[in-house]
Every structure is written in C-alpha cells, then in structure tokens.
Write an enzyme that holds these catalytic residues in place. Structure first.
Site, mmCIF file in Angstrom:
data_model
loop_
_atom_site.group_PDB
_atom_site.id
_atom_site.type_symbol
_atom_site.label_atom_id
_atom_site.label_comp_id
_atom_site.label_asym_id
_atom_site.label_seq_id
_atom_site.Cartn_x
_atom_site.Cartn_y
_atom_site.Cartn_z
ATOM 1 N N GLU A 1 0.854 -1.195 0.000
ATOM 2 C CA GLU A 1 0.000 0.000 0.000
ATOM 3 C C GLU A 1 0.883 1.237 0.000
ATOM 4 O OE1 GLU A 1 -2.908 0.614 3.175
ATOM 5 O OE2 GLU A 1 -3.789 2.208 1.957
ATOM 6 N N CYS B 1 -6.754 1.462 2.378
ATOM 7 C CA CYS B 1 -7.649 2.629 2.359
ATOM 8 C C CYS B 1 -7.341 3.552 1.189
ATOM 9 C CB CYS B 1 -7.559 3.382 3.678
ATOM 10 S SG CYS B 1 -8.323 2.464 5.019
ATOM 11 N N ASN C 1 -12.299 -2.552 -0.387
ATOM 12 C CA ASN C 1 -11.320 -2.711 0.691
ATOM 13 C C ASN C 1 -12.010 -2.455 2.019
ATOM 14 O OD1 ASN C 1 -8.600 -2.731 2.043
ATOM 15 N ND2 ASN C 1 -9.241 -0.627 2.506
ATOM 16 N N GLU C 2 -12.184 -3.495 2.791
ATOM 17 C CA GLU C 2 -12.800 -3.426 4.119
ATOM 18 C C GLU C 2 -13.901 -2.361 4.216
ATOM 19 O OE1 GLU C 2 -9.292 -2.867 6.761
ATOM 20 O OE2 GLU C 2 -9.835 -0.760 6.869
HETATM 21 O O1 AHR Z 1 -2.636 -1.460 6.474
HETATM 22 C C1 AHR Z 1 -3.021 -0.193 6.892
HETATM 23 C C2 AHR Z 1 -4.516 0.051 6.729
HETATM 24 O O2 AHR Z 1 -5.217 -0.826 7.546
HETATM 25 C C3 AHR Z 1 -5.093 -0.210 5.367
HETATM 26 O O3 AHR Z 1 -4.999 0.870 4.526
HETATM 27 C C4 AHR Z 1 -6.506 -0.502 5.638
HETATM 28 O O4 AHR Z 1 -7.075 -1.366 4.690
HETATM 29 C C5 AHR Z 1 -6.498 -1.057 7.052
HETATM 30 O O5 AHR Z 1 -7.398 -0.414 7.858
#
Ligand code: AHR
Length: 644
Positions: A38, A242, A372-373
């Site tokens: 990320e 995120c 994503n989550e």
């Molecule tokens: O890994 C850090 C963050 O943790 C990521 O962006 C998110 O998907 C999770 O909340």
C-alpha cells in the site's frame, strides 16, 4: 476462475507417502503467501518508486496538506548577482492532467544564472560513480535557445556532477542528461540554472538512478525491490488499503489515471496525508509482479469511498460516499477495461495501451479485488453486485476477491460474509491487527470454517509490534494458515513499507530511509514461510505436548521438488521438545537445511542496528524419527529432501 473443487487425489499422487486415509495429504492453495503493498508511510513516492525529485511536476497542493503548494520542496535561487523572476503558471500545460509548471524569466545572468533547487525526499542519496538520469520538459518562451546548467550539489554547494544543455524548441520538448557524481552524498540536491537571458517554462523534472531494480525505466529502488523479491511472494496485492477506496468519491484510486507517459498521469492527494504522483502506477505494479514471479492482485474500489472519509476515523463511522448510480456504467466499464488492459491482445483498445507502454504480451491477470474493508451498507451491496455481475459475465475466468470489513468479527464481518456467500463470491478479504496473544489464542480460527463457502484471503494482518515476540505469534498463526490452506487461499502481512519520519502506521514489515533498509523479525518470518511453501499439508508429522499453548507446527510438501518442509514454532521462554515422525515417507535424504530465527522476546531490528535478529541457516542430519528441541522464542524451518 480457480476451480476450488478439484480433487486432491491427483495432486497427492506420487509424492512418495504411505498414509492411512484419515491422514491423507490435503491440497492447499498454490497462492497462499504473498505481499500487500500500500502507498502508506511514503511507500511509493520517496520509497519503492526510485524517483529522486520531490514534487517533480509542481502538482503538490493544499489539498494534500494545507501548507503545501505547487512550489513546495523547490527553492528559487539567484546565485552570483543574477536576477529575474519565477512564476507558477497553468495556461499552456504539457497536458491538461498536469496543469502546473514554472516559468523562469532571466533578466540578468550574473556569474551563475537563476534557477531552482530540489532536495528530493529529505536529501538525495547519490553514489560516487553511479549514473543518474535527469529528464525534464521545457518550452522556450522568448524564441532563442536557452542554455542551462544542471548539477547535483551538496548542501554546501560542492558540485558532485554537472552538465550543460541548450533548449531547441518553443513547444514542450523532453531533454535528458546523465549525471555521474564524483563523490557520494546522502544530502544532495538537484540544481537547474538558466544561464542565458530569456524566459523558459519547465515541468516534470525527474532524476532516476540508472540502477533501478532490473534497470527498468521509471523503475523501483533496487534494494527495497530486492528485499521484496527475496520473499518470493506468490502474489502482490496493490495499491492499498484505504488508499484504494479513498477519502471521498473524488479521491478513489483510478487505475486509468496511473498509466501512460508520466506527464499524462493524474496526481492526487494520498489519503494518508501526502501526495501521490502515480509515477508508480498500474503498469509498474504489473511489471514488478512479473519481474519477481508474483501474480498481480489489483484492488479496485467497490464504487464506495472509505467509511473514514472526511477524517471520521472511528469505529462504525459512516463517511462512506458512493458513486452516483448514473455514473455506475462508466465505472463498471473502467473495471472491465482493466482486465482488457492486462489480458487483452495488443490489438484490443486497452491491450494496445499496455503494448504501447512496452508490454505487448498479456500480463495474465487471474485475480481482481473489489472493495477494501468497506462498511457493508445497502449502497455498497448494490454497487458491489453490479460490478461483480459485470466482471463475472464478461470474464468468468477471473477470480473476484470480495471484502468483509476491517475486523475479524462484528457487524461488517458478519454482514460481509453473509452477502459474499449469498453471491458465491469465490474469495473474501479479511483484515485484522491484534495483540500477539490474540493470534496465539486463535490458532484454530479456520479449522471450523465451512469448506463449501467462499474462500478466505487474509489480506491484512499483523500483531501490534515488530519484536520477535510479535513475529513468532505471526509464525504460529501461519502454521494454522498452512493447515487450513484448503480454505485460506491467500494471506499477506500489512503494511509492507515504512519510511523513517514519514510513518503513519506501525508496525510494518520493512523500515527504510534513503540509505538503508531494516528487515524486521516479521519480515524474516514471512520470508521463511513464503520461500518454503508447499502444495499439500501433511497431518500428524509433528507431535508435542498439546497442552502447551506456546507451541505450533506444520508440515507441507512441495510437489515440484518432493521436499518435506517442517515449521516449528516455540513462543515460550523455555526450550521445548517436539517429535517428528517421517516414517511414512518412502525415502528421506540424510541431510536437510535448517533455518532458525531466535533471540530475546523483545529483540527487534532498527535502521541503526538492522542485524540484531536474523535467521541462521545450517545443514543438519535427519532421520525418520527426529527428537527436536525447539529453542526458546524460535521459528525453525527444516527442509528435507525426499529425492536424491
Ligand atoms: O494497512 C493499513 C490500513 O489498515 C489499510 O490501509 C486498511 O485497509 C487497514 O485499515
């Protein structure tokens, strides 16, 4: 799409094992351990992406950070009694996607000319004798050619490398120069001086080491990329996190904005509080995956933004914003176009763009993540369904990875799972960050998962810390992922990279500054599992006192080599005995390679002392029955050959 129902029998045939039916080897995922990248903690710009100039296109803005603007990280310099002026302009840009550029107006050259200086990301690290490629776009605004001096300088103004150039066009044109420093520096700046009178527009000022990973142009920082390559990940998920679903609809990561010539890419705010140039874009991610033999797992927004959008970082927050229904067909088309871009022939509309970038052959994309989550809301469900159905209909062979919220349980988790099972989403992405004790207490989490439902991608997990204790809790947990490799299809630690003084999230797998990298014990655990993956899990090979909750173990076999691989974890502070029974294997070679990671519970590596803890490899003698003493606080991997 992956056929998860394929019989295990074909796979286990011929691996040289004589076992009762109950103990038959179990086929496990061929893509179990991979990486999650990320752009957080300056992982991309200023990190893995080897660009040395910060704010190369003058696109930094107060949207990124209140105090930033187009001229951030640049200094206007007028050495040697020169004078003139500088302005940021937008009326005739290189490309509408890249609106800002600067205009230098030199009225009097003096001894040196007027110009600009960029210190990169906390000073540029350059090595003596290495070559750095400078490129920039320029446009003469006053007719005659304009001369320039380009150099790398120390903070005290010592010139490490210098070249002269002259412009030759009243239209935007690319110029390049090679700079080879005579001495090393970790605090160099790039200096560009206009040394003749006149007006000159400049944009996309870039400096790359020639020695990027595999010497790719617009490439990656070699040492960081090498550390990732050495993990031998089966896949890489990118570009977040995120970052993917973004801070509001306008901040979602749009893959199409990140391909093509760098001056045509659309830069934007990074949700983690800085700026993304998109220089490390989809082409570079796919190329890196191919370069290290990892399958790409791009994750696209499920047409809803991060629920924490607008700074509402709290559990259950509902900052989630959705793409309006009227725009959904266009959005879905973008998702479908990605698959054509990755896998279509060079004659297809999007395949042609990939080919134009230098990759005529398809990238063979197998997976795509949607969401994503995300908070599981009606808006999410409606949009996910639309995207999911469209991808399934057009590309039935692509495996879609869904999402079940940010926690290992709770409302989004339950709703997400019910929704995914209902739609028969092949794989869903679970995330959790927990204390080491949580991991040790949940080694049986996946034993009870229903094998007929969606498979799991444990896309983000870490225990809260970078000590050996944390890493060993993860190691113990990974033995349970192997044991459940029939239902856990993929897993990746998170986050991956973190730059010194620019870290938004801890723990991380690798810490770095401009000169050095620090591989954490967590990195070594990932590497020890990932470089020793198997195709089948073999039960009842390792036994130990079942009441001892500090221990964990697994045994897998790699079909290609026939090697049997044992992973033995002791998270306790006393050495412990384990019995290994290899009697059922037809043949066992007398020596094996053993790798041990051990040390004090709170031991950790730092940039100053990166080798405090590291695995040690040796060759040991083995027999069919082994009495192994697992050292206190240790992970041991023993790789045993079954073929001569
Ligand atoms: O890994 C850090 C963050 O943790 C990521 O962006 C998110 O998907 C999770 O909340």
């Amino acid at each position: 799409m992956i056929d998860f129902r394929k019989s295990t029998l074909a796979v286990i045939a011929g691996i040289g094992l004589m076992l009762s039916a109950a103990a038959q080897p179990k086929k496990i995922s061929p893509d179990l351990f991979g990486l999650f990248f990320e752009d957080i903690n300056y992982a991309a710009d200023g990190g893995l992406y080897a660009e040395l100039v910060q704010n190369r296109s003058f696109e930094y803005s107060p949207t990124d950070r209140q105090e930033w603007g187009p001229f951030s990280f640049w200094e206007y310099i007028t050495p040697g009694f020169s004078y003139g002026s500088i302005q940021v302009e937008t009326n005739h840009p290189v490309n509408p996607n890249n609106p800002h550029y600067i205009v230098l107006n030199v009225e009097h050259v003096g001894d040196a000319g007027i110009g600009i200086k960029n210190p990169g990301f906390d000073g540029m690290t350059v090595k003596a004798g290495d070559t750095y490629t400078l490129s920039f776009l320029a446009r003469q605004l006053t007719g005659a050619p304009i001369s320039l001096s380009v150099s790398l300088q120390t903070p005290k103004g010592k010139i490490l490398a210098e070249q002269s150039l002259s412009t030759s066009s009243s239209d935007w044109k690319k110029y390049t120069a090679s700079l080879t420093p005579s001495a090393a520096s970790d605090s160099a700046s790039l200096v560009i001086l206009v040394t003749s009178t006149g007006k000159l527009a400049l944009d996309v000022i870039s400096l790359f080491p020639e020695k990027t990973f595999k010497r790719r142009p617009n490439g990656l920082r070699a040492d960081l990329a090498q550390a990732l390559a050495e993990i031998k990940p089966k896949f890489i998920r990118f570009p977040g996190g995120c970052l993917v679903h973004g801070d509001g609809v306008g901040n979602m990561y749009k893959w199409k904005n990140t391909i093509g010539p760098i001056e045509q890419r659309i830069e934007q705010k990074n949700i983690w509080g800085y700026h993304q140039t998109a220089g490390l874009g989809y082409y570079e991610y796919f190329q890196f995956c191919e370069d290290i033999g990892a399958k790409p797992l791009p994750v696209l927004p499920a047409a809803v933004s991060c629920q924490n959008s607008g700074g509402t970082w709290r559990i259950g927050s509902t900052g989630q914003k959705a793409i309006p229904m009227d725009d959904m067909q266009n959005y879905i088309q973008d998702v479908l176009d990605l698959i054509e871009w990755a896998n279509g022939p060079a004659t297809s509309v999007w395949g042609a763009k990939r080919a134009a970038a230098g990759h005529a052959a398809p990238f063979n994309l197998e997976y795509i993540g949607i969401g994503n989550e995300d908070k599981i809301t009606p808006a999410f469900e409606e949009r996910f369904k639309m995207i999911y159905s469209a991808v399934k209909a057009k590309y039935p062979r692509i495996t879609i990875v869904g999402t079940v919220g940010p926690f290992p349980d709770g409302e989004d988790f339950s709703k997400g799972w019910a929704f995914a099972n209902n739609l028969s989403v092949p794989v869903v992405d679970e995330h959790y960050y927990k204390e080491p004790e949580w991991f040790m207490g949940h080694l049986d989490r996946y034993d009870a998962y229903d094998r007929s439902k969606s498979k799991v991608y444990l896309g983000e997990y870490a225990s809260w810390g970078n000590t050996l204790k944390n890493a060993l809790a993860e190691a113990a947990y990974m033995t349970s992922l192997e044991r459940n490799g029939d239902v856990v299809h993929m897993a990746s630690y998170a986050p991956l990279l973190a730059k010194k003084n620019h870290t938004q999230w801890k723990p991380d797998m690798i810490f770095f500054d401009n000169n050095n990298i620090c591989l954490t014990p967590n990195y070594y655990v990932q590497k020890m599992f990932s470089t020793h993956q198997g195709d089948v899990y073999i039960h009842r090979i390792v036994s130990y006192n079942a009441k001892d909750t500090t221990l964990a173990a697994s045994c897998v076999q790699d079909n290609k080599t026939g090697d049997v691989i044992l992973k033995l974890v002791n998270t306790g502070t006393q050495a412990r005995g384990m019995k290994i029974n290899l009697a059922n294997f037809k043949s066992i070679q007398p020596t094996a390679v053993q790798t041990i990671l051990t040390g004090a519970s709170d031991a950790q590596n730092t940039l100053e002392n990166p080798q405090a803890i590291a695995p040690v490899e040796s060759v040991i003698k083995v027999s069919r029955k082994i009495e192994y003493t697992a050292p206190a606080m240790s992970l041991t991997v023993i790789r045993i050959k079954t073929r001569s």
